[in-house]
Design a protein around this motif. Structure first.
Motif, PDB file in Angstrom:
ATOM      1  N   ARG A 137       0.823  -1.140  -0.001  1.00 15.62           N
ATOM      2  CA  ARG A 137       0.126  -0.115   0.077  1.00 15.62           C
ATOM      3  C   ARG A 137       0.923   1.154   0.123  1.00 15.62           C
ATOM      4  NH1 ARG A 137      -3.625   2.455   5.099  1.00 15.62           N
ATOM      5  NH2 ARG A 137      -4.107   4.444   3.940  1.00 15.62           N
TER       6      ARG A 137
ATOM      7  N   ASP B  12       0.260   4.283  -2.506  1.00 15.87           N
ATOM      8  CA  ASP B  12       0.058   5.407  -2.023  1.00 15.87           C
ATOM      9  C   ASP B  12       1.026   6.535  -2.419  1.00 15.87           C
ATOM     10  OD1 ASP B  12      -2.097   4.583  -1.023  1.00 15.87           O
ATOM     11  OD2 ASP B  12      -1.588   4.643   1.097  1.00 15.87           O
TER      12      ASP B  12
ATOM     13  N   ASN C 223      -2.933   1.354  -8.467  1.00 18.36           N
ATOM     14  CA  ASN C 223      -3.352   0.699  -7.416  1.00 18.36           C
ATOM     15  C   ASN C 223      -3.748  -0.845  -7.640  1.00 18.36           C
ATOM     16  OD1 ASN C 223      -5.636   1.674  -9.130  1.00 18.36           O
ATOM     17  ND2 ASN C 223      -6.804   0.460  -7.790  1.00 18.36           N
TER      18      ASN C 223
ATOM     19  N   GLN D  76      -1.775  -3.535  -5.660  1.00 17.69           N
ATOM     20  CA  GLN D  76      -1.642  -3.679  -4.078  1.00 17.69           C
ATOM     21  C   GLN D  76      -1.768  -4.997  -3.430  1.00 17.69           C
ATOM     22  OE1 GLN D  76      -3.125  -0.543  -1.662  1.00 17.69           O
ATOM     23  NE2 GLN D  76      -3.982  -1.838  -0.303  1.00 17.69           N
TER      24      GLN D  76
ATOM     25  N   GLY E 277      -5.976  -5.170  -0.405  1.00 22.67           N
ATOM     26  CA  GLY E 277      -5.693  -5.369  -1.851  1.00 22.67           C
ATOM     27  C   GLY E 277      -6.086  -6.841  -2.536  1.00 22.67           C
TER      28      GLY E 277
END
Ligand SMILES: Cc1cc2nc3c(=O)[nH]c(=O)nc-3n(C[C@H](O)[C@H](O)[C@H](O)COP(=O)(O)OP(=O)(O)OC[C@H]3O[C@@H](n4cnc5c(N)ncnc54)[C@H](O)[C@@H]3O)c2cc1C
Ligand SMILES: Nc1ncnc2c1ncn2[C@@H]1O[C@H](COP(=O)(O)O)[C@@H](O)[C@H]1O
Lengths: 312, 248
Positions: free
Chosen positions: A230, A234, A240, A243, A248
């Motif tokens: 993450r 981030d 994304n 993840q 995730g």
């Protein structure tokens, strides 16, 4: 006897591997297993579903409003189909997690989330607290079971069978209040994270989007999928959909290589079912080493080039 | 427009949860409790919408024991206008929680209900979807972007394949994902101010919600442990080890 309906996940062209895994879980319940393929123009997908070992019948449900898997539309259709079934299962992917609780609520039951083991027709084992505890749950007598299947816990059912396909025209109507706008898929040429036998993952230690290229290069050399923490997502080092973890993807590759990842519980929970975990971290105290099968204390900026060279 | 935000009191995400030796539950004795991290994000989003003039009132709701007042006070300190505790000492499962929210929706008529995508204790990820089904209103789960325009919302959802965008009519239920925003820190004066904000305690029985269809939780067990691994000295040994195991 149990009658289990598995809701197929697909993108309109190909069946997602999560479906074959859900079928294996469904078979563990006992009884007959049918698969529902909802969508619009789904003959090709239905044909893939009917090849899955252990499937009794495929319900191919066609409706224009089912073209994209909007939960508000799909749930009504599944409730109509589900009347004859004792169990309705979907995968615990974002697709199933969006859809199945809605189906459960419409049937007036709680959902059994993330089924990792079936211990009886109405008894299941599932993780809570990011996998720090496992609970045995039993659904109440004489109610329908609605559940999601923790795909990392199950092997995919083999292909090669040939079940009957029943073509059905959707009876539900589109919910006008929810409209699909678009889908932005990041997926590139690399193998799919959720089904790849090898995964190389990177953490915050990479420091930048540019340096994440090192990870991709190594992944490509190994024919592996690329994953991330993450923190890395981030920080904008990678998209994304890479993840891995509690919030995730939960994955179970044969080989997982964690580079510059500290090993927070939220991350570990996503890789607990991996065959072999390799960790490279410059901090000998990093918690990732507690779960690693092979650990190497070192600087990833030095180790990655060495690995690349050794792999030729 | 009113926004209703769910705030669940959960074991803090930094705590290493342990299963009790008799398998009756997990050890929560003296353990740090916090607002479910996703709910903080939901509240932050609600506050930003109010600050942008798109909402008039933000109401935080927790269903649980009196102890949950602490998390509601945190929500008030972050900036919520008022709080409702639906008081019950029974741990409710998602269907019952969704029914409580349904009853509150009837009372408060919000334009938006913002919930977390999952509570990090039970990891159920069901409540928002259930509320939406019971209410007959749109659901947008796992939101990483939310744009309000009049009576509609455009929501970007984090899904396995990437980012999906949908458009929904209000009122609606949205469940939030991690990347929607970064919640603000609470400042000391805000904590003082929060003490004076209204916090209504509503006995669960007053809502007329039936608890049915609960899953029977029979036993808690610690997760299976992985076998202890080995440490290698250098990259060459690592590669050799992987070759020996037939992994590369
Ligand atoms: C509700 C919630 C949900 C979450 N869900 C997830 C999730 O699904 N997935 C997830 O991953 N996280 C999740 N997290 C975040 C999680 O708690 C951790 O913050 C995150 O996993 C840490 O990522 P990291 O290991 O990349 O970063 P860090 O913890 O910062 O670790 C970086 C590591 O890199 C090492 N390092 C630094 N430089 C080098 C170098 N040059 N060479 C080698 N090693 C180096 C350091 O020693 C350190 O161990 C969640 C958190 C919350 C609160
Ligand atoms: N007891 C509760 N009190 C308040 N909100 C809750 C409660 N349980 C669940 N929620 C909300 O529903 C979301 C999803 O929870 P769950 O479905 O249990 O994973 C949480 O993030 C909260 O926003």
């Amino acid at each position: 006897m149990s009658r289990v309906l598995v809701i197929a996940e697909h993108d309109g062209e190909a069946l997602n591997i999560s479906t074959a895994k859900s079928v294996t879980c469904a078979a563990a319940i006992g009884g007959t297993v049918d698969v529902a393929v909802l969508g619009h123009g789904i003959d090709a997908v239905a044909a893939q579903a009917d090849g899955l070992e252990g499937v009794n019948r495929v319900l191919a449900v066609n409706g224009e409003h089912l073209a994209t898997p909007l939960a508000v539309n799909w749930a009504d259709e599944i409730v109509a189909l589900g009347a004859d079934y004792s169990h309705i299962l979907g995968p615990s992917t974002t697709f199933g997690r969006d859809l199945m609780p809605r189906v459960a609520a419409l049937f007036g039951v709680n959902q059994v989330s993330d089924i990792m083991e079936v211990t009886g027709p109405t008894a299941f084992r599932r993780p809570i607290y990011a996998g720090n505890a496992i609970i045995d749950v039993e659904t109440p007598a004489d109610t329908r079971v609605v559940g999601t299947v923790r795909t990392a816990s199950w092997k995919a059912a083999a292909s090669g069978a040939s079940a009957e396909i029943e073509r059905i025209t959707a009876t539900s109507a589109a919910a006008g209040h929810t409209r699909f706008v678009g889908m932005e898929a990041e997926g590139g040429e690399r193998p799919d994270l959720q089904s790849a036998p090898r995964v190389v993952s990177g953490g915050r230690a990479f420091g930048s989007e540019e340096q994440f290229e090192l990870l991709y290069r190594l992944a490509d050399k190994l024919g592996a999928a690329a994953g991330a923490t993450r923190a890395a997502v981030d920080a904008g080092y990678c998209p994304n959909d890479m993840q891995v973890g509690q919030t995730g993807k939960i994955i179970a590759p044969d080989l997982y290589i964690a580079l510059g990842i500290s090993g927070a519980i939220q991350h570990i929970t996503g890789i607990k079912d991996a065959g072999t975990i390799v960790a490279v971290n410059k901090d000998p105290e990093a918690p990732i080493f507690e779960v690693a099968d092979i650990g190497l204390v070192g600087d990833l900026f030095k180790v990655i080039p060495e690995l690349e060279e050794a792999l030729g | 427009m009113k926004i209703l935000v769910g705030i669940k009191r959960v074991v803090d995400y930094n705590v290493r949860v342990r299963v009790l030796p008799d398998g009756s539950g997990v050890d929560t004795d003296g353990v740090k409790m916090s607002v479910n991290p996703f709910d903080e994000i939901a509240l932050e989003e609600a506050l930003r919408l109010r600050e942008a003039g798109k909402a008039d009132e933000v109401i935080v709701v927790s269903i649980g024991s009196d102890a949950a007042q602490q998390q509601l006070r945190t929500g008030l300190a972050m900036g919520a206008d008022r709080a409702i505790l639906v008081q019950t000492d029974t741990a409710l499962q998602p269907l019952s929680v969704a029914r409580v929210f349904r009853a509150l929706v009837e009372r408060e008529a919000p334009g938006l209900v913002l919930l977390g995508k999952q509570a990090i204790d039970d990891d159920n990820s069901q409540t928002a979807q259930m509320l939406s089904a019971l209410w007959g209103r749109p659901q947008a789960t796992f939101a990483s972007k939310l744009v309000l325009e009049g009576d509609t919302a455009t929501v970007t959802r984090e899904v396995d394949a990437g980012l999906e965008t949908i458009e929904i009519d209000l009122p609606a239920v949205v469940s939030v994902d991690l990347r929607l925003n970064e919640p603000r820190f609470v400042k000391l004066p805000d904590i003082m101010k929060a003490k004076r904000k209204p916090l209504d305690v509503l006995p669960f029985a007053e809502l007329g919600v039936d608890i049915e269809g609960d899953l029977d939780i029979r036993r808690f067990a610690p997760p299976p442990q992985r076998e202890k691994g080995i440490m290698v000295e250098d990259t060459a040994t690592l590669v050799q080890e992987l070759k020996n195991r037939g992994l590369i």
